[in-house]
Design an enzyme around this catalytic site. Sequence first.
Site, PDB file in Angstrom:
ATOM      1  N   TRP A  11       0.737  -0.977  -0.096  1.00 54.68           N
ATOM      2  CA  TRP A  11       0.011   0.134  -0.006  1.00 54.68           C
ATOM      3  C   TRP A  11       0.722   1.142  -0.158  1.00 54.68           C
ATOM      4  CZ3 TRP A  11      -4.565  -1.325   3.942  1.00 54.68           C
ATOM      5  CH2 TRP A  11      -5.092  -2.343   3.883  1.00 54.68           C
ATOM      6  N   LYS A  12       2.290   1.086   0.215  1.00 51.90           N
ATOM      7  CA  LYS A  12       3.091   2.348   0.179  1.00 51.90           C
ATOM      8  C   LYS A  12       2.611   3.274   1.295  1.00 51.90           C
ATOM      9  CE  LYS A  12       4.445   1.321  -4.528  1.00 51.90           C
ATOM     10  NZ  LYS A  12       5.221   1.884  -5.542  1.00 51.90           N
ATOM     11  N   GLU A 168      11.510  -6.467  -9.463  1.00 54.17           N
ATOM     12  CA  GLU A 168      10.694  -5.341  -9.653  1.00 54.17           C
ATOM     13  C   GLU A 168      11.611  -4.443 -10.518  1.00 54.17           C
ATOM     14  OE1 GLU A 168       7.297  -4.734  -6.582  1.00 54.17           O
ATOM     15  OE2 GLU A 168       9.171  -3.975  -5.764  1.00 54.17           O
TER      16      GLU A 168
HETATM   17  C1  PEP Z   1       5.554  -1.698  -5.962  1.00 58.38           C
HETATM   18  O1  PEP Z   1       5.630  -0.873  -5.340  1.00 58.38           O
HETATM   19  O2  PEP Z   1       6.160  -2.834  -5.286  1.00 58.38           O
HETATM   20  C2  PEP Z   1       4.880  -1.886  -7.220  1.00 58.38           C
HETATM   21  C3  PEP Z   1       5.382  -2.874  -8.004  1.00 58.38           C
HETATM   22  O3  PEP Z   1       4.304  -0.891  -7.525  1.00 58.38           O
HETATM   23  P1  PEP Z   1       3.326  -0.500  -8.966  1.00 58.38           P
HETATM   24  O4  PEP Z   1       2.574  -1.958  -8.790  1.00 58.38           O
HETATM   25  O5  PEP Z   1       2.375   0.525  -8.438  1.00 58.38           O
HETATM   26  O6  PEP Z   1       4.101  -0.414 -10.137  1.00 58.38           O
END
Ligand code: PEP
Length: 252
Positions: A11-12, A168
């Site tokens: 959720w950051k 990521e």
């Molecule tokens: C994340 O913050 O780990 C991420 C993958 O963000 P998003 O899905 O918004 O790109």
Amino acid sequence: MSRKLFIAGNWKMNTNLAGGVELAKALVKEVGSLKEIDVAVCPPFVYLGEVSRALAGSGIAMGAQDMFYENNGAFTGEISGEMLKDVGCKYVILGHSERRHVIGESDELINRKMVKALADGLLPIFCIGELLEERNSGRTMDVVTRQVKAGFEGISAADAAKITIAYEPVWAIGTGVTATSAQAQEVHAAVRALVAEIYDKSLADVIRIQYGGSVKASNAAELLNQPDIDGALVGGASLKAADFVGIIKGGL
Ligand code: PEP
């Protein structure tokens, strides 16, 4: 080798107390008894207690977005693994690209947190990934190799098996640009081979590697179908129950 998919929502620094609890309750209703896929949400620190109560009794686990490597003491603003366990966390995200590149966390700091999280009985979601200029100059594998080697430094095979790696690519996070399933699969397979090289094939066969970077319901199924993609770490699309549930259903 079949690995159970693991889909986690990061959720950051989003939601508020009421919105976070409402989101958790909506997820419990929709996927709270799902057995086929492991699901977790990672709310901001201050909402962990209330979200934990909203998730109680469901199959959805909770994680934190970071932690510190000491138990307690004069570390203003930091949160320990013991505190996270105390409020019901099972997982902790470590080395997220926003912590590496916005806050400036080093490989060494992240490794200290990894070692401590495992000692505290938390399961790390360990993030790795290259910047756009690193990909464009052909350095993707150099970067993720350095990150994995540093992150797993001093960790036994038994503990390494408790870690989920989240690949990521930084250029895909929050940008709406997703790595193609072929680009993601290529790095996932290489990271799994690297784990086999550092430890052994039996660990490489069981360790879960999530993909993260603009995952949404419309691209989840294709990504999750790749042989070395074992789930997703989802940012933006984890903030609306329907979107996150759509992603989870893409893995069924
Ligand atoms: C994340 O913050 O780990 C991420 C993958 O963000 P998003 O899905 O918004 O790109």
